[in-house]
Write a protein that holds these residues in place. Structure first.
Motif, short mmCIF file in Angstrom:
data_model
loop_
_atom_site.label_atom_id
_atom_site.label_comp_id
_atom_site.label_asym_id
_atom_site.label_seq_id
_atom_site.Cartn_x
_atom_site.Cartn_y
_atom_site.Cartn_z
N LEU A 3 0.86 -1.18 0.00
CA LEU A 3 0.00 0.00 0.00
C LEU A 3 0.89 1.22 0.00
N ARG A 4 0.56 2.20 -0.84
CA ARG A 4 1.40 3.38 -0.93
C ARG A 4 0.60 4.55 -1.47
N SER A 5 1.22 5.73 -1.42
CA SER A 5 0.61 6.93 -1.99
C SER A 5 0.59 6.83 -3.51
N PHE A 6 -0.40 7.41 -4.10
CA PHE A 6 -0.56 7.46 -5.55
C PHE A 6 0.62 8.19 -6.18
N GLN A 7 1.06 7.69 -7.32
CA GLN A 7 2.08 8.35 -8.14
C GLN A 7 1.47 8.61 -9.51
N ARG A 42 -1.54 14.80 -1.59
CA ARG A 42 -1.43 13.49 -2.25
C ARG A 42 -1.26 12.34 -1.25
N ASP A 43 -0.99 12.62 0.03
CA ASP A 43 -0.91 11.56 1.04
C ASP A 43 -2.25 10.85 1.25
N LEU A 44 -3.34 11.48 0.82
CA LEU A 44 -4.67 10.91 1.02
C LEU A 44 -5.22 10.24 -0.24
N VAL A 45 -4.35 9.98 -1.18
CA VAL A 45 -4.71 9.20 -2.38
C VAL A 45 -3.81 7.97 -2.36
N LEU A 46 -4.42 6.80 -2.20
CA LEU A 46 -3.66 5.57 -1.99
C LEU A 46 -3.94 4.54 -3.08
N VAL A 47 -2.93 3.71 -3.32
CA VAL A 47 -3.11 2.57 -4.21
C VAL A 47 -2.60 1.31 -3.52
N ALA A 48 -3.14 0.19 -3.96
CA ALA A 48 -2.68 -1.13 -3.51
C ALA A 48 -2.06 -1.82 -4.71
N GLU A 49 -0.91 -2.45 -4.48
CA GLU A 49 -0.22 -3.20 -5.53
C GLU A 49 -0.07 -4.65 -5.11
N LYS A 50 -0.20 -5.54 -6.07
CA LYS A 50 0.13 -6.95 -5.88
C LYS A 50 0.98 -7.36 -7.07
N ASP A 51 2.14 -7.90 -6.79
CA ASP A 51 3.06 -8.33 -7.84
C ASP A 51 3.32 -7.24 -8.88
#
Length: 146
Positions: A3-7, A42-51
């Motif tokens: 989980l991280r901030s949006f780029q 931008r700290d309040l826009v998050l994405v989840a990544e898998k692989d």
């Protein structure tokens, strides 16, 4: 899962997920909310990544003493695997770290299917358009949006 901030490089994958999970009108509104929030915090826009693949996103904002959760979307192949829950919990934590104790979830025609999900996370339904969670664990009057 990461989980991280949006780029900015996430925009195509996130937009693709929104296209799979929202109506065309809702998708356009979501992009407007995203652009506004990225310019503000931008700290309040998050994405989840898998692989290495973006599989979910959520957008939050703060207005006065209330945090708002918007635009939660999880790729259909990853729904039911805790992605939405983890994104929501991290966004709640980030909002609380900014001194906000009251959080509301915006639910509308395009996202009403998320109401049971948010109810399960502790947001009792208070109207057809808002679900609300108070970190002070006190019931508050429902806020009506029109």
């Amino acid at each position: 899962m990461n989980l991280r901030s949006f780029q900015l490089s996430d925009v195509h994958e996130v937009t693709s997920i929104w296209k799979m999970t929202a109506s065309k009108e809702r998708e356009e509104q979501t992009l407007q909310v995203l652009a506004k929030q990225l310019a503000y915090d931008r700290d309040l826009v998050l994405v989840a990544e898998k692989d290495g693949m973006v599989v979910g996103a959520i957008v939050g904002t703060i207005e006065k003493d209330t945090g708002y959760l918007y635009c939660l979307a999880v790729h259909p192949m990853f729904q039911g695997q805790g992605v939405g829950r983890e994104l929501t919990i991290l966004l709640e934590d980030r909002i609380r770290s900014k001194g906000v104790e009251r959080i509301q979830v915006m639910v509308d025609e395009g996202t009403e299917k998320l109401a049971p999900f948010y109810h399960h996370l502790g947001y009792p339904q208070v109207s057809s358009s808002i679900l609300k969670k108070n970190w002070l664990f006190q019931l508050q009057d429902a806020v009506s949006t029109t």
